[in-house]
Structure formats: structure tokens, C-alpha cells
Motif scaffolding. Sequence first.
Motif, mmCIF file in Angstrom:
data_model
loop_
_atom_site.group_PDB
_atom_site.id
_atom_site.type_symbol
_atom_site.label_atom_id
_atom_site.label_comp_id
_atom_site.label_asym_id
_atom_site.label_seq_id
_atom_site.Cartn_x
_atom_site.Cartn_y
_atom_site.Cartn_z
ATOM 1 N N ARG A 37 0.891 -1.103 -0.047
ATOM 2 C CA ARG A 37 -0.066 -0.110 -0.099
ATOM 3 C C ARG A 37 0.834 1.300 -0.048
ATOM 4 O O ARG A 37 0.967 1.886 0.748
ATOM 5 C CB ARG A 37 -1.011 -0.117 1.324
ATOM 6 N N TRP A 38 1.522 1.520 -1.211
ATOM 7 C CA TRP A 38 2.754 2.765 -1.240
ATOM 8 C C TRP A 38 2.163 4.022 -0.949
ATOM 9 O O TRP A 38 2.649 4.792 -0.357
ATOM 10 C CB TRP A 38 3.336 2.452 -2.436
ATOM 11 N N ALA A 39 0.748 4.213 -1.633
ATOM 12 C CA ALA A 39 0.237 5.497 -1.282
ATOM 13 C C ALA A 39 0.195 5.827 0.132
ATOM 14 O O ALA A 39 0.437 6.877 0.695
ATOM 15 C CB ALA A 39 -0.821 5.801 -1.833
ATOM 16 N N GLU A 40 -0.318 4.611 0.988
ATOM 17 C CA GLU A 40 -0.744 4.949 2.297
ATOM 18 C C GLU A 40 0.679 5.003 3.123
ATOM 19 O O GLU A 40 0.774 5.299 4.245
ATOM 20 C CB GLU A 40 -1.573 3.857 3.006
ATOM 21 N N SER A 41 1.671 4.479 2.412
ATOM 22 C CA SER A 41 2.973 4.409 3.342
ATOM 23 C C SER A 41 3.617 5.954 3.646
ATOM 24 O O SER A 41 4.346 6.033 4.513
ATOM 25 C CB SER A 41 4.113 3.354 2.582
ATOM 26 N N ARG A 42 3.004 6.896 2.780
ATOM 27 C CA ARG A 42 3.252 8.381 2.799
ATOM 28 C C ARG A 42 3.119 8.597 4.535
ATOM 29 O O ARG A 42 3.953 9.376 5.084
ATOM 30 C CB ARG A 42 2.580 9.004 2.075
ATOM 31 N N ALA A 43 1.792 8.407 4.937
ATOM 32 C CA ALA A 43 1.457 8.750 6.335
ATOM 33 C C ALA A 43 2.282 7.886 7.310
ATOM 34 O O ALA A 43 2.388 8.371 8.375
ATOM 35 C CB ALA A 43 0.006 8.699 6.386
ATOM 36 N N GLY A 44 2.423 6.529 6.864
ATOM 37 C CA GLY A 44 2.996 5.622 7.996
ATOM 38 C C GLY A 44 4.375 6.177 8.073
ATOM 39 O O GLY A 44 5.080 6.004 9.327
ATOM 40 N N LEU A 45 5.074 6.262 7.158
ATOM 41 C CA LEU A 45 6.770 6.560 7.220
ATOM 42 C C LEU A 45 6.629 8.004 7.775
ATOM 43 O O LEU A 45 7.674 8.280 8.526
ATOM 44 C CB LEU A 45 7.179 6.601 5.920
ATOM 45 N N ALA A 46 5.922 8.952 7.384
ATOM 46 C CA ALA A 46 6.033 10.324 8.057
ATOM 47 C C ALA A 46 5.772 10.190 9.720
ATOM 48 O O ALA A 46 6.401 10.878 10.240
ATOM 49 C CB ALA A 46 4.910 11.299 7.440
ATOM 50 N N GLN A 47 4.885 9.327 10.032
ATOM 51 C CA GLN A 47 4.504 9.335 11.474
ATOM 52 C C GLN A 47 5.842 8.544 12.068
ATOM 53 O O GLN A 47 6.270 8.824 13.169
ATOM 54 C CB GLN A 47 3.283 8.218 11.731
ATOM 55 N N ALA A 48 6.465 7.649 11.507
ATOM 56 C CA ALA A 48 7.672 6.904 12.105
ATOM 57 C C ALA A 48 8.944 8.018 12.379
ATOM 58 O O ALA A 48 9.505 8.169 13.255
ATOM 59 C CB ALA A 48 8.066 5.683 10.902
ATOM 60 N N ILE A 49 8.975 8.860 11.133
ATOM 61 C CA ILE A 49 10.045 9.721 11.224
ATOM 62 C C ILE A 49 9.585 10.646 12.376
ATOM 63 O O ILE A 49 10.564 11.001 13.097
ATOM 64 C CB ILE A 49 10.057 10.704 9.936
#
Length: 416
Positions: A273-285
Motif C-alpha cells: 500500500r505504497w500511497a498509504e506508506s506516506r502517512a505511515g513513514l511520516a509518522q515513524a519519522i
Amino acid sequence: MSAPRERRAAITGIGVVAPNGTTTDTFWKATHEGLSVLDRITREGCEHLPLKVAGEVRAFDPAAAVEERYLVQTDRFTHYAMAAADLALDDARLGAADTADEPFSIGVVTAAGSGGGEFGQRELQRLWGKGSRFVGPYQSIAWFYAASTGQISIRRGFKGPCSVVAADEAGGLDALAHAARAVQRGTDAVVAGSTEAPLAPYSMVCQLGYEELSTVGDPARAYLPFTTAAAGFVPAEGGAMVVVEAERSARERGAPLRALLAGHAATFTGASRWAESRAGLAQAIRGALDEAGCAPQEIDVVFADALGVPEADRAEALAIADVLGGHAARVPVTAPKTGIGRGYCAAPVLDTAAAVLAMEHGLIPPTPNVFDVCHDLDLVTSRARAVDVRTALVLSRGLMGSNSALVLRRGAGEGV
């Protein structure tokens, strides 16, 4: 990972066995020079498969690095792990005499995605070709993703906290975070990292199910993240191990403080779900920055995940911008893995090693083979860039949906 100063986790040793170098020095030389070692796969039994290009470790003799009694018990991925662990312990100046008296004070934590595919395939071929009496007893353990943790701890006599992280490719970063937290809870040192060996026929057939895998046959064009020619990633073998210690105890014994593991966070967004990974990766950062007490403008370099899938690359570029704001347009971004391949769980640990070396040398390594960047990133290409790097951000995502971010602070050199 915030902790009192005396329990802050520091990297004191690095060991690398990678396609572009089987020592830390040779790895760094090839990395900062931007050399690409991607090439056609040469492993027997792989010739007919659609996956044509990868990063192979060719200058490695397992018999020279590992004792015979361990060689027969283990797969190639564990050979890499034991050799890299030895290099990391030597680099940290932790010899057998230093660890023998306190075996419960040293632990091991690794991550692995592919396990011992080569060993497992060989034994299954014996089973079906000759019968069960020809299958060795180590088939039950050598293929297992936990084998490296077990064998390093047994071989070295380490009886402290030992574990395996099962967190997709991002598990490489998560293993370092587990090590840091073990140190903060009182463990003296942890050997941590990841190595992989996914280039055996059985393992490669399993990978062919990944839509993100590149089957481009030209090594110079097979793995081009952040470009319009991006067609997926190519795999790699090898990896890195590090020694993580409490800052205070490392200083007391005069060990090199190569970097501080300042902050880490992980999220999950679902498989592919690469489009959704934007929010998930941002939250991890955000989580990693918060734990490190680090402002976005303090980040001096980003080591990108760089999957090589257009939708995933766009999501990563946007996630960096979401968190770093206006600083995102100015911070250098690099992905040296384009010169060696993406080694699953080992990839972010190799990036971590490169980030530590970049801080030490004041050089950000380039992104090999990549030139025409189509995202709003200051991607370092062509040649290394001289930068005073004090704080680095390392990113990783897994094909099954894990996201992880790690903040590193520059160490203080020799312990005093």
C-alpha cells in the motif's frame, strides 16, 4: 530511546560483509566513490529465472572466517552474520578475554527476511532424491531466520538478552532499536544487525512473487529509484553487524564512540500500500525525531529507503517533506544501495553503517546509476558531497507494510 546519559546507546563497532566490500574500510571506499557492483547473477541453478541482476558477495571465503564445525551447521546468511559480528567486535575492541567473565552482560539481536534458503534447498533435494537418511540434522535450524542470533551467541558465549526481530525489511532498523533499549535497561553490550542470502534458486523463486522486484536485465538500469525509469528493486546479499554499548561504559574502557542511537520509531501500513506508506513513514519519522529530541532542521542527511517503485518513491519523497517541511528541499538525500542492491533486512543496517561513516568522514555518498531525479529531493548523485554531518536520518520500509526511522547523532571519537 531517551535515557540518562550514562545509559545512552552508542555504536562502538561496525562489521560489514557486502557486495562492494567485505570489510568496513573496503565497503566505505566503494560507497563514497559511488561504485556500482550490480551485475548478472552467477549462482548455479538461477540462469533460467527472470530475475537477472543482483548484488552478489563474491570476495568472501566462509572457511577463512568461520570454523568448520559451525560451517556445516549453518547457511550462507549466517556465515555472513558471524563474520560481520567478528569484525564489529574487533572494531569495538571487545575480544574474548574482555567478554568471558561477564557472559550475561552481552546479548545478540538480528533480523532476517529470507533465512537459510540455500541450506534448506540442498537438504530437501537430498530428501526427495535420496531419502530421509541423507538429510542432515541441522536442516531443522539452519534455514530458520533466528539461526544467526543463535549461532553468534553460542559461538561467542554471549548469554545476555538474545532475540530476533520479525518486522519485514524494516526489521533491520528495529533490531538496532531493540539493542539500544536493552542497553538502556542495563545490558552492557549487544551485537545487532542483519545479513541476508536470498540468491539461491529456491529463495529467488519465492521472491518472484513480489511485484516490486525488477527483472530488467541491464545492471545499469535495473534499479533506478526516484527516476521516471524506476522499475523496482534488485536484491542483494550480505549485510552488517554493529556493537551497541552504553555510552558511559564505552568511555570507561576507551572504546570508540562512533555514533549515538538517538531515536527510533516504527509503524505499519499494510502490504504494497505504497500511497498509504506516506502517512505511515511520516509518522515513524516524527516519532524518531521526538525520541531523539531532534528538530527537523537538525537533520543533515537522509538515507532513503528508495524502493524503486514510482508510487513508493513518491510516497517517500512526500513523507520526508511532510515532516521536514521547508528543510526538506535543502537536506541532502542519498541511496547508496542502488550500487549494491536492496538486501532486505540488511539494507537499512548497511545504510546505518554508511551513515556513521559519512558522519565520521564528512562525506555524503552518492546514489550510483541515478541521474535524472523526478521528485523534489536534493538527491546526491554522481559523486560524494562534502558536508559536516552531525545528525543522520535512516529510513526503511518493508514489502509487507512495515515502516521504520532511525536518528543517529555523531559520536565523540575515542572514549575518555
